[in-house]
Design a protein around this motif. Structure first.
Motif, PDB file in Angstrom:
ATOM      1  N   GLY A  86       0.802  -1.231   0.000  1.00  0.00           N
ATOM      2  CA  GLY A  86       0.000   0.000   0.000  1.00  0.00           C
ATOM      3  C   GLY A  86       0.829   1.273   0.000  1.00  0.00           C
ATOM      4  N   LEU A  87       1.774   1.368   0.919  1.00  0.00           N
ATOM      5  CA  LEU A  87       2.592   2.588   0.991  1.00  0.00           C
ATOM      6  C   LEU A  87       3.447   2.778  -0.268  1.00  0.00           C
ATOM      7  CD1 LEU A  87       3.960   5.017   2.288  1.00  0.00           C
ATOM      8  CD2 LEU A  87       5.173   3.471   3.842  1.00  0.00           C
ATOM      9  N   PRO A  88       4.176   1.746  -0.731  1.00  0.00           N
ATOM     10  CA  PRO A  88       4.938   1.962  -1.970  1.00  0.00           C
ATOM     11  C   PRO A  88       4.068   2.232  -3.200  1.00  0.00           C
ATOM     12  CG  PRO A  88       5.550  -0.142  -0.942  1.00  0.00           C
ATOM     13  CD  PRO A  88       4.536   0.476  -0.063  1.00  0.00           C
ATOM     14  N   TYR A  89       2.877   1.653  -3.277  1.00  0.00           N
ATOM     15  CA  TYR A  89       1.975   2.016  -4.383  1.00  0.00           C
ATOM     16  C   TYR A  89       1.728   3.527  -4.340  1.00  0.00           C
ATOM     17  CZ  TYR A  89       0.046  -2.574  -5.956  1.00  0.00           C
ATOM     18  OH  TYR A  89      -0.172  -3.810  -6.500  1.00  0.00           O
ATOM     19  N   SER A  90       1.545   4.044  -3.113  1.00  0.00           N
ATOM     20  CA  SER A  90       1.276   5.476  -2.977  1.00  0.00           C
ATOM     21  C   SER A  90       2.486   6.304  -3.384  1.00  0.00           C
ATOM     22  CB  SER A  90       0.904   5.814  -1.529  1.00  0.00           C
ATOM     23  OG  SER A  90      -0.367   5.296  -1.242  1.00  0.00           O
ATOM     24  N   ILE A  91       3.682   5.772  -3.149  1.00  0.00           N
ATOM     25  CA  ILE A  91       4.888   6.479  -3.615  1.00  0.00           C
ATOM     26  C   ILE A  91       4.839   6.573  -5.137  1.00  0.00           C
ATOM     27  CG2 ILE A  91       7.407   6.302  -3.825  1.00  0.00           C
ATOM     28  CD1 ILE A  91       7.432   5.067  -0.985  1.00  0.00           C
ATOM     29  N   GLY A  92       4.526   5.445  -5.776  1.00  0.00           N
ATOM     30  CA  GLY A  92       4.409   5.452  -7.245  1.00  0.00           C
ATOM     31  C   GLY A  92       3.372   6.458  -7.720  1.00  0.00           C
ATOM     32  N   ALA A  93       2.223   6.494  -7.023  1.00  0.00           N
ATOM     33  CA  ALA A  93       1.131   7.400  -7.422  1.00  0.00           C
ATOM     34  C   ALA A  93       1.528   8.862  -7.221  1.00  0.00           C
ATOM     35  CB  ALA A  93      -0.123   7.087  -6.608  1.00  0.00           C
ATOM     36  N   ALA A  94       2.150   9.154  -6.072  1.00  0.00           N
ATOM     37  CA  ALA A  94       2.476  10.555  -5.757  1.00  0.00           C
ATOM     38  C   ALA A  94       3.566  11.088  -6.680  1.00  0.00           C
ATOM     39  CB  ALA A  94       2.913  10.664  -4.296  1.00  0.00           C
ATOM     40  N   VAL A  95       4.497  10.214  -7.075  1.00  0.00           N
ATOM     41  CA  VAL A  95       5.548  10.638  -8.008  1.00  0.00           C
ATOM     42  C   VAL A  95       4.927  10.914  -9.385  1.00  0.00           C
ATOM     43  CG1 VAL A  95       7.555   9.779  -9.280  1.00  0.00           C
ATOM     44  CG2 VAL A  95       7.452   9.498  -6.798  1.00  0.00           C
ATOM     45  N   LEU A 146       8.940   9.163   1.770  1.00  0.00           N
ATOM     46  CA  LEU A 146       7.938  10.231   1.582  1.00  0.00           C
ATOM     47  C   LEU A 146       8.542  11.575   1.975  1.00  0.00           C
ATOM     48  CD1 LEU A 146       4.659   8.661   3.115  1.00  0.00           C
ATOM     49  CD2 LEU A 146       5.467   8.587   0.742  1.00  0.00           C
ATOM     50  N   VAL A 147       9.272  11.559   3.101  1.00  0.00           N
ATOM     51  CA  VAL A 147       9.834  12.823   3.591  1.00  0.00           C
ATOM     52  C   VAL A 147      10.943  13.302   2.655  1.00  0.00           C
ATOM     53  CG1 VAL A 147      11.028  13.920   5.528  1.00  0.00           C
ATOM     54  CG2 VAL A 147       9.214  12.243   5.972  1.00  0.00           C
ATOM     55  N   LYS A 148      11.800  12.371   2.242  1.00  0.00           N
ATOM     56  CA  LYS A 148      12.940  12.733   1.378  1.00  0.00           C
ATOM     57  C   LYS A 148      12.472  13.469   0.119  1.00  0.00           C
ATOM     58  CE  LYS A 148      16.749  10.648  -1.208  1.00  0.00           C
ATOM     59  NZ  LYS A 148      18.098  10.555  -0.682  1.00  0.00           N
ATOM     60  N   TYR A 149      11.398  12.973  -0.485  1.00  0.00           N
ATOM     61  CA  TYR A 149      10.932  13.581  -1.745  1.00  0.00           C
ATOM     62  C   TYR A 149       9.719  14.478  -1.543  1.00  0.00           C
ATOM     63  CZ  TYR A 149      14.210  10.340  -3.808  1.00  0.00           C
ATOM     64  OH  TYR A 149      15.364   9.674  -4.140  1.00  0.00           O
ATOM     65  N   ASN A 150       9.419  14.752  -0.281  1.00  0.00           N
ATOM     66  CA  ASN A 150       8.249  15.556   0.073  1.00  0.00           C
ATOM     67  C   ASN A 150       7.001  15.118  -0.695  1.00  0.00           C
ATOM     68  OD1 ASN A 150       6.792  17.426   1.497  1.00  0.00           O
ATOM     69  ND2 ASN A 150       7.254  19.106   0.077  1.00  0.00           N
ATOM     70  N   LEU A 151       6.735  13.838  -0.628  1.00  0.00           N
ATOM     71  CA  LEU A 151       5.533  13.294  -1.278  1.00  0.00           C
ATOM     72  C   LEU A 151       4.402  13.377  -0.251  1.00  0.00           C
ATOM     73  CD1 LEU A 151       7.186  10.127  -2.879  1.00  0.00           C
ATOM     74  CD2 LEU A 151       6.668  12.312  -4.006  1.00  0.00           C
ATOM     75  N   PRO A 152       3.360  14.164  -0.527  1.00  0.00           N
ATOM     76  CA  PRO A 152       2.354  14.429   0.511  1.00  0.00           C
ATOM     77  C   PRO A 152       1.350  13.286   0.702  1.00  0.00           C
ATOM     78  CG  PRO A 152       1.853  15.655  -1.478  1.00  0.00           C
ATOM     79  CD  PRO A 152       3.099  14.879  -1.778  1.00  0.00           C
ATOM     80  N   HIS A 193      -2.855  18.633   5.776  1.00  0.00           N
ATOM     81  CA  HIS A 193      -1.427  18.856   6.013  1.00  0.00           C
ATOM     82  C   HIS A 193      -0.697  18.847   4.669  1.00  0.00           C
ATOM     83  CE1 HIS A 193       2.399  18.737   8.082  1.00  0.00           C
ATOM     84  NE2 HIS A 193       2.757  17.745   7.287  1.00  0.00           N
ATOM     85  N   PRO A 194       0.170  19.825   4.433  1.00  0.00           N
ATOM     86  CA  PRO A 194       0.761  19.919   3.099  1.00  0.00           C
ATOM     87  C   PRO A 194       1.780  18.826   2.761  1.00  0.00           C
ATOM     88  CG  PRO A 194       1.549  21.699   4.540  1.00  0.00           C
ATOM     89  CD  PRO A 194       0.488  20.969   5.297  1.00  0.00           C
ATOM     90  N   GLY A 195       2.362  18.185   3.761  1.00  0.00           N
ATOM     91  CA  GLY A 195       3.388  17.166   3.478  1.00  0.00           C
ATOM     92  C   GLY A 195       2.912  15.767   3.809  1.00  0.00           C
ATOM     93  N   PRO A 196       3.841  14.827   3.879  1.00  0.00           N
ATOM     94  CA  PRO A 196       3.460  13.461   4.247  1.00  0.00           C
ATOM     95  C   PRO A 196       2.965  13.378   5.681  1.00  0.00           C
ATOM     96  CG  PRO A 196       5.862  13.630   4.015  1.00  0.00           C
ATOM     97  CD  PRO A 196       5.290  14.940   3.600  1.00  0.00           C
ATOM     98  N   ALA A 197       2.004  12.497   5.919  1.00  0.00           N
ATOM     99  CA  ALA A 197       1.459  12.354   7.274  1.00  0.00           C
ATOM    100  C   ALA A 197       1.011  10.917   7.504  1.00  0.00           C
ATOM    101  CB  ALA A 197       0.274  13.303   7.471  1.00  0.00           C
ATOM    102  N   VAL A 198       1.167  10.508   8.755  1.00  0.00           N
ATOM    103  CA  VAL A 198       0.670   9.195   9.163  1.00  0.00           C
ATOM    104  C   VAL A 198      -0.452   9.423  10.164  1.00  0.00           C
ATOM    105  CG1 VAL A 198       1.241   7.062  10.407  1.00  0.00           C
ATOM    106  CG2 VAL A 198       2.903   8.061   8.817  1.00  0.00           C
ATOM    107  N   VAL A 199      -1.582   8.751   9.923  1.00  0.00           N
ATOM    108  CA  VAL A 199      -2.675   8.804  10.891  1.00  0.00           C
ATOM    109  C   VAL A 199      -2.817   7.413  11.501  1.00  0.00           C
ATOM    110  CG1 VAL A 199      -5.127   9.225  11.259  1.00  0.00           C
ATOM    111  CG2 VAL A 199      -3.889  10.517   9.510  1.00  0.00           C
ATOM    112  N   GLU A 200      -2.528   7.361  12.786  1.00  0.00           N
ATOM    113  CA  GLU A 200      -2.630   6.083  13.478  1.00  0.00           C
ATOM    114  C   GLU A 200      -4.034   6.000  14.085  1.00  0.00           C
ATOM    115  OE1 GLU A 200       0.404   4.510  16.631  1.00  0.00           O
ATOM    116  OE2 GLU A 200      -0.860   6.022  17.529  1.00  0.00           O
TER     117      GLU A 200
END
Ligand SMILES: Cc1ncc(C[n+]2csc(CCOP(=O)(O)OP(=O)(O)O)c2C)c(N)n1
Ligand SMILES: [Mg+2]
Length: 586
Positions: free
Chosen positions: A423-432, A458-464, A530-537
């Motif tokens: 799930g998270l890496p798919y989102s990296i692909g999508a955000a890029v 996410l933080v390194k590339y500021n992928l929100p 939130h403008p940047g990456p965020a985790v909601v637990e």
């Protein structure tokens, strides 16, 4: 190129000529030659460094799923390549075009137990439809061409490995064999658009026209065919059931939509599939046969790109080969508008009841918070072009049932491989791929932990990207399977809790926590804003079962058996199920 071009330079140039602009990967000494070619072309070829090669392969798969383009990943010799495998199988299983590039040890030390001497071309023999070792400067361009064409044509994985020293070899014409004419291979992909013969279309139409209870089951092959699916549904008076990879084919609140199929689907979809006399399967290889009509009950027309898939899960009277959009367009004029709408209306009525039930479950105020409350609230807040990914686990059920597709939203998860952690890496692909679009993943605490380092990506590339982690401190899906399928008490599934919001902050992302249902909407709203990456637990009740739309008698018995064998949470589970009013379970 001022200095003599290396094999790696030719590789990079050819990828660019094919339109590749993004590579997901992780460095290593086995691919330093390729990295130099990437370093000198950063303006044209973006390198996204992940923290685990598996994430690179998942990101490439997600990129391919959401863009329809080739996904590319890169890993070093030996361990790096081995780490790619799970993500590559995910792409293979879900029919996504992904190219994997790896290094190998020095060409003249292969087979001598040298450092990182793993024959990745042998290891990848099953996962990659095209799988070659590059032998020199005159070999690289034609191999890249074949790899990419194979991936795009067969919608699958290709793999190229290049020994470390060969990456830096430079071209000289006299190294070229006399048979290998320079510039002989082309970089054109001509996509096939076959239309079935008129006589076969007519047979399919006759069958549909004769049916009185027609259902359409649509999958990922229809993702580009929304209008065509709806036009046929309207003419045939057919409710549309969506396989999960085809969730975005039509919006969930469209009058023809009756939800998804399978364990995480809806009761109306399950009922319609059991009752129909005519089935149209379009672009779907949905695996679980028990959810199809009993063989022999429904006459079936199946549309698929691949002739080998016809009759895979359910016998078909007519097979139509081609892209669903093209085939549905050709079929449409032959369908006589069905006057009797009673089958459709019945399905619509039960869908309205199902939606009410979902609302009831999604708005529960009890503590601990029910997982459905999170996805219910998230759904209300998502943009109409949001890209949502999910993982395998109970979260797949909560996402499938509560995240509603609207307008241009996209959704995916690992369908056929059903792996965790995608799930998270798919989102990296999508955000890029889509800067500016809302990108969200709904993941489990087990799955997220597997590739937790990707929060740093996410933080390194500021992928929100917004990561919604459903924290039940258990491998929930397996806990329920142990009980409902095996009749055993849970074992080996509890997870050591992690402070995911705190972890996110340590990485430089924002971290949010929701424990109380009354805060769910406001916290999710703040996180999405939130403008940047965020985790909601989201801390949820570990005893909320992802029950099927219609629970079977056998499942109920197995459940009871597990309780009787001493399931330690039995009273909490019974209470939850009672509250859900699924009394037949106990
Ligand atoms: C790589 C991998 N390992 C194991 C499994 C088996 N499996 C499927 S779902 C699941 C539990 C997932 O747990 P979590 O991510 O916490 O989600 P939950 O079910 O609790 O919502 C497991 C272990 C799998 N599908 N993939
Ligand atoms: Mg969990």
């Amino acid at each position: 190129m001022s200095k003599a071009a290396t094999v790696a330079d030719h590789l990079a140039e050819r990828l660019i000529e094919w339109g590749v602009d993004t590579i997901f990967g992780f460095p290593g000494d086995g691919i330093n030659g390729i990295f130099e070619a990437l370093r000198t072309r950063q303006d044209k070829l973006r390198f996204i460094q992940v923290r685990h090669e598996e994430a690179a392969a998942f990101a490439a798969c997600g990129y391919a799923k959401y863009t329809g383009r080739l996904g590319v990943c890169l890993a070093t010799s030996g361990p790096g390549g081995i780490h790619l495998l799970n993500g590559l199988y995910d792409a293979k299983c879900d029919g996504q075009p992904v190219l994997a590039i790896t290094g190998h040890t020095f060409h003249d030390l292969i087979g001598t137990h040298y450092q990182q001497d793993v024959d990745l071309d042998k290891l990848f023999i099953d996962v990659a439809a095209y799988n070659q070792r590059v032998m020199g400067p005159a070999h690289v361009v034609n191999v890249v061409d074949e790899a990419i064409k194979t991936s795009l044509t067969r919608r699958t994985v290709s793999h190229i490995t290049i020994p470390k020293d060969i990456q830096e070899w430079t071209k000289s014409e006299d190294e070229r064999s006399s048979a290998n004419i320079a510039n002989h291979s082309g970089d054109l992909f001509a996509s096939p658009h076959p239309v079935p013969a008129e006589s076969i279309l007519r047979r399919a139409a006759d069958l549909i026209n004769k049916g009185s209870k027609v259902v359409m089951l649509v999958g990922r092959g229809c993702l580009n065919a929304r209008e065509e699916v709806l036009a046929l549904a309207e003419a045939a008076g057919a409710p549309v059931v969506k396989a999960l990879l085809g969730k975005a084919v039509i919006p969930d609140r469209n009058p023809y939509a009756i939800g998804g199929t399978g364990l995480l689907g809806t009761a109306p979809a399950q009922d319609a599939l059991q009752e129909c006399d005519t089935l149209i399967i379009a672009g779907s290889g949905f695996p679980y046969m028990e959810f199809y009509p009993k063989p022999g009950k429904a006459k079936t027309v199946q549309i698929d790109l691949d002739p080998a898939r016809i009759g895979l899960r359910h016998p078909a009277e007519v097979g139509l080969i081609g892209d669903c959009r093209t085939v549905l367009r050709a079929l449409q004029p032959l369908i006589e508008p069905k006057k009797d709408r009673s089958f459709l209306e019945k399905a619509q009525k039960s869908m309205a009841a199902w939606n009410e039930l979902m609302e009831k479950r999604g708005t529960r105020s009890d503590m601990p918070m029910k997982p459905q409350v999170v996805t219910w609230n998230l759904n209300k807040l998502l943009d109409s072009d949001a890209i949502v990914s999910s993982d395998s686990g109970t979260i797949a059920t909560w996402s499938a049932r509560y995240i509603e597709m609207r307008d241009r939203m996209q959704f995916s998860l690992s369908g056929s491989l059903a792996t965790m952690g995608n799930g998270l890496p798919y989102s990296i692909g999508a955000a890029v791929a889509y800067p500016g679009r809302q990108v969200v993943c709904v993941v489990g605490d087990g799955g997220l932990t597997m590739l937790l380092g990707e929060i740093a990506t996410l933080v390194k590339y500021n992928l929100p990207v917004k990561v919604i982690v459903i924290k039940n401190n258990v491998l929930g899906e397996i806990k329920w399977e142990q009980m409902a399928q095996e009749g055993n008490p849970q074992f080996g599934v509890e997870l050591q809790p992690i402070d995911f919001a705190g972890y996110a902050r340590c990485c430089g992302a924002a971290g949010f926590t929701i424990e109380n249902p009354k805060d769910a909407e406001s916290v999710l709203r703040a996180a999405l804003a939130h403008p940047g990456p965020a985790v909601v637990e989201a801390v949820v009740d570990p005893n909320e079962p992802p029950l099927p739309g219609n629970i079977s008698g056998e499942q109920a018995l197995k459940f009871a058996e597990a309780m009787a064998k001493g399931e330690k949470d039995r009273w909490k589970i019974i209470k939850t199920i009672l509250e859900d009013k699924i009394r037949e379970v106990i």
